[in-house]
Design a protein around this motif. Structure first.
Motif, mmCIF file in Angstrom:
data_model
loop_
_atom_site.group_PDB
_atom_site.id
_atom_site.type_symbol
_atom_site.label_atom_id
_atom_site.label_comp_id
_atom_site.label_asym_id
_atom_site.label_seq_id
_atom_site.Cartn_x
_atom_site.Cartn_y
_atom_site.Cartn_z
ATOM 1 N N LEU A 1 44.984 45.774 35.196
ATOM 2 C CA LEU A 1 46.054 46.077 36.145
ATOM 3 C C LEU A 1 45.488 46.402 37.529
ATOM 4 C CD1 LEU A 1 48.424 48.320 33.970
ATOM 5 C CD2 LEU A 1 48.912 46.022 34.823
ATOM 6 N N VAL A 2 44.452 47.238 37.552
ATOM 7 C CA VAL A 2 43.833 47.590 38.833
ATOM 8 C C VAL A 2 43.098 46.392 39.412
ATOM 9 C CG1 VAL A 2 42.168 49.089 39.992
ATOM 10 C CG2 VAL A 2 43.648 50.023 38.200
ATOM 11 N N GLY A 3 42.411 45.658 38.539
ATOM 12 C CA GLY A 3 41.643 44.513 39.000
ATOM 13 C C GLY A 3 42.502 43.436 39.639
ATOM 14 N N TYR A 4 43.687 43.218 39.097
ATOM 15 C CA TYR A 4 44.598 42.196 39.638
ATOM 16 C C TYR A 4 45.550 42.764 40.689
ATOM 17 C CZ TYR A 4 43.101 38.902 36.038
ATOM 18 O OH TYR A 4 42.353 38.053 35.250
ATOM 19 N N GLY A 5 45.411 44.051 40.988
ATOM 20 C CA GLY A 5 46.254 44.652 42.011
ATOM 21 C C GLY A 5 47.696 44.856 41.596
#
Length: 258
Positions: free
Chosen positions: A120-124
């Motif tokens: 989730l954080v990696g894909y924004g």
């Protein structure tokens, strides 16, 4: 169109001088009441500077690299006696033996939830919203309650209390939107979620994931609570539950971030 100030209106300096001074004690009580109304908790001053903010990419890469240790410590806080090597094996998609089936299922769910936060954080796409929190709780608590991913009262045992929880979450988000320090924002979220207990199971684990999502998204390293510090965490949570005072828990989390 700019209107002139009426002659009877004092200038700001004069007006301020006429206002009675607010004592520190009065201000503290007023702040406490505001905090309780908006978040369900209150706190005194907390130094967030030990939580160092750098860059989001770096914080995300470190979280990804330390994922096994993050999951391992989270599992130890829940009393699951897996070794770090076993956690690494599970994260690689293999099974391990020698543990109760219920513990292995809970561990797999925890590992998947942490991997989900990473993505989730990696894909924004991480957000401080109910849908993200529900999604993470649905994974974490799926083997513990049929209502995983739903606020208390929203699932099989529907109660009017669910309206209160949704309202509480909405007001909390409004308060967080006005908080300039992302580190303090993350601490407030964790403590408010831990105190309110939005879900029937997995509240602390879900709150920590959301807190770390906030931190990483703002360039701060994720907070890891070491397993051996479980008693300290329990004591701070007990203080929070009995007094609504989150100061001890906030300072504990900052100390874990050093």
């Amino acid at each position: 169109m700019v209107t002139k100030r009426p002659r009877w209106a004092p200038d700001p300096e004069t007006y301020a001088a006429r206002k009675p001074p607010r004592s520190d004690a009065y201000r503290e009580v007023a702040d406490r009441e505001d905090h309780l109304r908006e978040t369900g908790i209150w706190w005194t001053e907390v130094d967030t500077s030990p939580i160092v903010a750098n860059d989001t990419d770096g914080a995300w890469r470190r979280f990804r690299a330390n994922l096994p240790e993050q999951v391992w410590n989270a599992a130890r806080l829940e009393g699951m006696a897996f070794t770090l090597a076993e956690v690494q094996t599970l994260l690689e998609g293999h099974t391990v033996g020698g543990h109760p089936t219920t513990d292995e299922l809970r561990m797999l769910a925890l590992a998947q939830a942490y991997a989900t936060l990473r993505d989730l954080v990696g894909y924004g796409t991480f957000g401080v919203d109910k849908s993200t929190s529900d999604h993470l709780n649905r994974i974490i608590a799926r083997h513990e309650t049929p209502d995983a991913g739903r606020f208390r009262g929203e699932g099989t045992l529907r109660r009017n209390g669910s309206d209160h929880l949704r309202s509480r979450f909405a007001v909390l988000r409004e308060h967080l939107a006005e908080t300039d320090d992302a580190r303090l924002l993350a601490l407030i979220y964790f403590c408010a979620a831990a105190r309110t207990r939005f879900y029937g199971a997995g509240n602390i684990r879900t709150a920590l994931l959301m807190t770390n999502g906030i931190l990483i998204s703002n360039g701060c390293d994720a907070i890891t609570i070491p397993g051996p510090r479980r008693l300290e965490l329990d004591h701070a949570l007990d203080t929070l539950t009995t007094t609504d005072d989150a100061t001890e828990l906030m300072r504990f989390l900052v100390d874990c971030a050093r």
